[in-house]
Design a protein around this motif. Sequence first.
Motif, PDB file in Angstrom:
ATOM      1  N   ILE A   3       3.502  16.932 -16.823  1.00  0.00           N
ATOM      2  CA  ILE A   3       2.661  17.979 -16.262  1.00  0.00           C
ATOM      3  C   ILE A   3       3.586  19.047 -15.692  1.00  0.00           C
ATOM      4  N   TYR A  23      -4.560  27.007 -18.930  1.00  0.00           N
ATOM      5  CA  TYR A  23      -4.312  25.577 -19.072  1.00  0.00           C
ATOM      6  C   TYR A  23      -3.982  25.340 -20.543  1.00  0.00           C
ATOM      7  N   VAL A  34       1.492  19.059 -20.631  1.00  0.00           N
ATOM      8  CA  VAL A  34       0.353  19.862 -20.211  1.00  0.00           C
ATOM      9  C   VAL A  34       0.856  20.840 -19.168  1.00  0.00           C
ATOM     10  N   TYR A  36      -0.102  24.261 -16.517  1.00  0.00           N
ATOM     11  CA  TYR A  36      -1.061  25.102 -15.817  1.00  0.00           C
ATOM     12  C   TYR A  36      -0.266  26.291 -15.320  1.00  0.00           C
ATOM     13  N   LYS A  55     -10.025  23.685 -17.928  1.00  0.00           N
ATOM     14  CA  LYS A  55      -9.592  23.136 -16.644  1.00  0.00           C
ATOM     15  C   LYS A  55      -9.978  21.663 -16.553  1.00  0.00           C
ATOM     16  N   PHE A  58      -7.585  19.598 -18.501  1.00  0.00           N
ATOM     17  CA  PHE A  58      -6.323  19.517 -17.769  1.00  0.00           C
ATOM     18  C   PHE A  58      -6.414  18.456 -16.674  1.00  0.00           C
TER      19      PHE A  58
END
Length: 64
Positions: A3, A23, A34, A36, A55, A58
């Motif tokens: 992340i 995202y 992943v 953001y 979102k 995510f």
Amino acid sequence: MKIKMCNHIDVSGIRIEASQSVYALCTVDENQFVTYSCKKCFNEIKELDHQIISKEEFEKYLNQ
């Protein structure tokens, strides 16, 4: 799954409007992560093999 958060996001609790956030599920050398990020960083994501996700999607990755 890694992340990655954007460095421009204020983690002190200030919320950024979802409309200003991106995202994405990115693939680099067969590794997926992943991310953001804010729209300022979206150009970096565009250079990668990526898929924009919601979102909600995510947050599912966060809870895995």
